[in-house]
Design a protein around this motif. Structure first.
Motif, PDB file in Angstrom:
ATOM      1  N   TYR A   1       0.808  -1.223   0.000  1.00 39.05           N
ATOM      2  CA  TYR A   1       0.000   0.000   0.000  1.00 39.05           C
ATOM      3  C   TYR A   1       0.845   1.278   0.000  1.00 39.05           C
ATOM      4  CZ  TYR A   1       1.182   0.739   4.919  1.00 39.05           C
ATOM      5  OH  TYR A   1       1.865   0.967   6.079  1.00 39.05           O
ATOM      6  N   ALA A   2       2.111   1.211   0.461  1.00 37.29           N
ATOM      7  CA  ALA A   2       2.896   2.424   0.699  1.00 37.29           C
ATOM      8  C   ALA A   2       4.086   2.551  -0.244  1.00 37.29           C
ATOM      9  CB  ALA A   2       3.376   2.442   2.147  1.00 37.29           C
ATOM     10  N   MET A   3       3.930   2.121  -1.484  1.00 38.43           N
ATOM     11  CA  MET A   3       5.048   2.161  -2.429  1.00 38.43           C
ATOM     12  C   MET A   3       5.428   3.593  -2.814  1.00 38.43           C
ATOM     13  SD  MET A   3       6.081  -0.892  -2.759  1.00 38.43           S
ATOM     14  CE  MET A   3       7.113  -0.895  -4.228  1.00 38.43           C
ATOM     15  N   ASP A   4       4.624   4.584  -2.449  1.00 43.83           N
ATOM     16  CA  ASP A   4       4.994   5.977  -2.698  1.00 43.83           C
ATOM     17  C   ASP A   4       6.044   6.474  -1.711  1.00 43.83           C
ATOM     18  OD1 ASP A   4       2.847   5.665  -0.820  1.00 43.83           O
ATOM     19  OD2 ASP A   4       2.625   7.840  -0.785  1.00 43.83           O
TER      20      ASP A   4
ATOM     21  N   VAL B   1      11.374   4.504   1.610  1.00 48.07           N
ATOM     22  CA  VAL B   1      11.843   3.506   2.568  1.00 48.07           C
ATOM     23  C   VAL B   1      11.038   2.220   2.437  1.00 48.07           C
ATOM     24  CG1 VAL B   1      12.073   2.952   5.029  1.00 48.07           C
ATOM     25  CG2 VAL B   1      12.728   5.215   4.188  1.00 48.07           C
ATOM     26  N   TYR B   2       9.722   2.351   2.381  1.00 44.92           N
ATOM     27  CA  TYR B   2       8.850   1.186   2.208  1.00 44.92           C
ATOM     28  C   TYR B   2       9.113   0.531   0.855  1.00 44.92           C
ATOM     29  CZ  TYR B   2       4.549  -1.587   2.044  1.00 44.92           C
ATOM     30  OH  TYR B   2       3.642  -2.622   1.944  1.00 44.92           O
ATOM     31  N   ALA B   3       9.233   1.353  -0.191  1.00 41.09           N
ATOM     32  CA  ALA B   3       9.421   0.824  -1.542  1.00 41.09           C
ATOM     33  C   ALA B   3      10.709   0.023  -1.660  1.00 41.09           C
ATOM     34  CB  ALA B   3       9.415   1.967  -2.553  1.00 41.09           C
ATOM     35  N   GLU B   4      11.774   0.494  -1.017  1.00 34.16           N
ATOM     36  CA  GLU B   4      13.038  -0.241  -1.064  1.00 34.16           C
ATOM     37  C   GLU B   4      12.927  -1.586  -0.352  1.00 34.16           C
ATOM     38  OE1 GLU B   4      17.770   0.358   0.130  1.00 34.16           O
ATOM     39  OE2 GLU B   4      16.273   1.897   0.621  1.00 34.16           O
TER      40      GLU B   4
ATOM     41  N   LEU C   1       0.569  -4.717   6.403  1.00 32.04           N
ATOM     42  CA  LEU C   1       0.378  -4.186   7.754  1.00 32.04           C
ATOM     43  C   LEU C   1       1.546  -3.337   8.248  1.00 32.04           C
ATOM     44  CD1 LEU C   1      -1.136  -7.363   9.456  1.00 32.04           C
ATOM     45  CD2 LEU C   1      -2.355  -5.327   8.656  1.00 32.04           C
ATOM     46  N   ASP C   2       2.694  -3.459   7.627  1.00 30.15           N
ATOM     47  CA  ASP C   2       3.914  -2.810   8.114  1.00 30.15           C
ATOM     48  C   ASP C   2       3.854  -1.293   7.904  1.00 30.15           C
ATOM     49  OD1 ASP C   2       6.423  -2.182   8.969  1.00 30.15           O
ATOM     50  OD2 ASP C   2       7.492  -3.271   7.406  1.00 30.15           O
ATOM     51  N   ALA C   3       4.058  -0.517   8.980  1.00 29.42           N
ATOM     52  CA  ALA C   3       4.133   0.947   8.864  1.00 29.42           C
ATOM     53  C   ALA C   3       5.395   1.483   9.536  1.00 29.42           C
ATOM     54  CB  ALA C   3       2.881   1.593   9.458  1.00 29.42           C
TER      55      ALA C   3
ATOM     56  N   ARG D   1      -0.120  -0.520   9.935  1.00 24.89           N
ATOM     57  CA  ARG D   1      -0.975   0.250   9.027  1.00 24.89           C
ATOM     58  C   ARG D   1      -2.222   0.752   9.746  1.00 24.89           C
ATOM     59  NH1 ARG D   1      -3.287  -1.907   3.211  1.00 24.89           N
ATOM     60  NH2 ARG D   1      -4.218   0.065   2.523  1.00 24.89           N
ATOM     61  N   VAL D   2      -2.884  -0.082  10.506  1.00 28.18           N
ATOM     62  CA  VAL D   2      -3.958   0.333  11.405  1.00 28.18           C
ATOM     63  C   VAL D   2      -3.365   0.308  12.805  1.00 28.18           C
ATOM     64  CG1 VAL D   2      -6.252  -0.168  12.305  1.00 28.18           C
ATOM     65  CG2 VAL D   2      -5.733  -0.597   9.887  1.00 28.18           C
TER      66      VAL D   2
END
Length: 218
Positions: A23-26, A29-32, A51-53, A123-124
């Motif tokens: 969900y957070a590929m923008d 850090v998440y994208a890598e 779920l990872d934030a 994520r939540v």
């Protein structure tokens, strides 16, 4: 209370859709971390991505929030808004500062709000926090015997004429609970409830429930 329920439905409904596991590929850090993505058969891997934030570590941004304050002595809740800044010191700890204004029933609150929240890096994310409000409690006073047209209606000292008194300072501290939901890597929805304990006695204590939208960046 209906406002809080509506916010919770909006937040949890936005954050619980797991159709897009990445969900957070923008966020870079998440994208890598999840550039390759998990295989379709890797259920646990996809759940982790969804779920990872932990990418929140180091993020900062601007937010807008609105809500209602329910005070025991007031017949109607105060409604208002906040605009401020929020940042993550770590993926589980954030702090914020805002300018806030609320009003209704001939009274209001105007000032600065600051606080901190501890949350899960998910994520939540349910959270708990503490905060402080520093400002003024403007309210209407009767002014029907001062020889002035305080309400600018063309009449002087009519029955029930009033004016706003701004010289009434207020300090309040509060505990806070709520839940965050990340829409993507930079947008986060929040529903929260706060209980204000004021310097003006328990008759001025109240609940504030509201929603917040924050746009983060690196």
């Amino acid at each position: 209370m209906r406002i809080l329920i509506s916010c919770l439905i909006l937040v949890t409904g936005s954050g619980c859709s797991l159709l897009n596991s990445r969900y957070a590929m923008d966020d870079p850090v998440y994208a890598e971390k999840y550039a390759q993505g998990a295989e379709k058969s890797d259920v646990l891997g996809k759940a982790k991505q969804a779920l990872d934030a932990r990418h929140a570590d180091g993020l900062a941004g601007y937010y807008l929030s609105g809500g209602a304050q329910y005070q025991a002595k007031a017949s109607e809740p105060f409604v208002g808004a906040e605009a401020g800044l929020e940042g993550y010191a770590t993926s589980w700890l954030s702090s914020r500062f805002a300018l806030a204004v609320y009003g209704g029933d001939g009274e209001g609150r105007l000032g600065a709000d600051l606080g901190a929240r501890v949350q899960t890096p998910s994520r939540v994310a349910p959270f708990a926090g503490v905060g402080m409000f520093l400002g003024a409690r403007p309210h209407k006073d009767l002014a029907d015997m001062d020889g002035l047209d305080n309400d600018d209606d063309g009449w002087i000292d009519e029955h029930g004429e009033d004016e706003w008194d701004l010289d009434n300072w207020l300090i309040a501290v509060y505990p806070e609970v709520g839940v965050h939901a990340w829409l993507n890597g930079s947008l986060r929805l929040t529903a929260y409830g706060r209980y204000f304990v004021t310097t003006e006695g328990r008759v001025h204590d109240d609940w504030l429930v509201g929603c917040q939208l924050t746009a983060f960046s690196r």
